[in-house]
Design an enzyme around this catalytic site. Structure first.
Site: not given
Ligand code: PXP
Length: 246
Positions: A6, A9, A49, A51, A55, A76, A107, A157, A196
């Site tokens: 992922n 970031h 992801h 969103r 963001r 995602e 999340t 998941e 996560h």
């Protein structure tokens, strides 16, 4: 065990400076460069992801990764019509449906599949008809696993956030919940993933959970990349998860 990396970031850092011009040629760090570095480090798929509030990842990031990176793309997304419209155009290999609340930093908690069966069944069918295999991001709760199978999702998941943030007896209880959920998922013919808060130090406990075929990992890889680079951080994680057996 497959590793989905992922890279949200990377976009978080870019947006910290370039939120008003994420496509500018000097806007850094670049999401595509991160995806290439992850590929080089041995990532099996790229997860991002998009969103609702955009963001971090922007739509253009997702389309660029889809176009340029020869790895499966796992999108995602929240379970909304607006995100379905994006997914129908993007055609990611995988979609992971996640709950989304604007105030959360990342999340928190899994999707309530059992409480929204009808709307989620339709959404899963639309995504699958568009060529994306769908996974439900759920708490390790047998009732949510059964609801995911019942609405036709081929993958789940399991949310490992609580597992990652507890220790001792509480951690042990979370491992037991994960074992029960993964076992039920396997019995029902679901592909079982986890994600996560997974970090190298908590892998020994996670390894007690059977039937996992993929981990989705972001934060710790990007944090480590600050010091050793992203390709090396992905390589390190791939090596760390390679001892998993069930
Ligand atoms: N899986 C899902 C569905 C997520 O939402 C996240 C966080 O964005 C992750 C995996 C990765 O979690 P982490 O960044 O803590 O490794």
């Amino acid at each position: 065990m497959l590793l989905g990396v992922n890279i949200d970031h990377v976009a978080t850092l870019r947006q910290a400076r370039y939120a008003t011009m994420p496509d500018a040629p000097h806007a850094e760090p670049r999401v595509l460069e991160a995806a290439r570095a992850a590929l080089e480090g041995g990532a099996d798929s790229i997860t991002l992801h998009v969103r609702e509030d955009r963001r971090h990842m922007q739509d253009a990031d997702a389309f660029a990764v889809r176009r340029e990176i020869p790895l499966p793309l796992n999108l995602e997304m929240g379970a909304t019509q607006a995100m379905l419209d994006v997914a129908l155009k993007l055609k990611p290999d995988y979609v992971c449906l996640v709950p989304e609340r604007r105030q959360e930093i990342t999340t928190e908690g899994g999707l309530d599949v059992a409480g929204h069966r009808d709307s989620l069944r339709e959404l899963v069918a639309a995504l699958q008809a568009n060529g994306s295999r769908v996974s439900m991001f759920i708490d390790p709760d047998v009732c949510q696993v059964e609801a995911s199978a019942a609405i036709g999702a081929p993958m789940i998941e399991l949310h490992t956030g609580r597992f990652a943030n507890t220790l001792g007896a509480e951690r042990n209880a979370e491992v037991e919940r994960l074992i029960a959920a993964a076992t039920r998922g396997h019995e029902l013919g679901l592909e079982v993933h986890a994600g996560h808060g997974i970090q190298i130090p908590n892998l020994a406990d996670l390894n007690r959970v059977p039937y996992l075929s993929e981990l989705n990992i972001g934060h710790t890889i990007i944090a480590r990349a600050v010091f050793i680079g992203l390709t090396a951080a992905v390589r390190e994680m791939k090596a760390a998860i390679s001892s998993y057996r069930w």
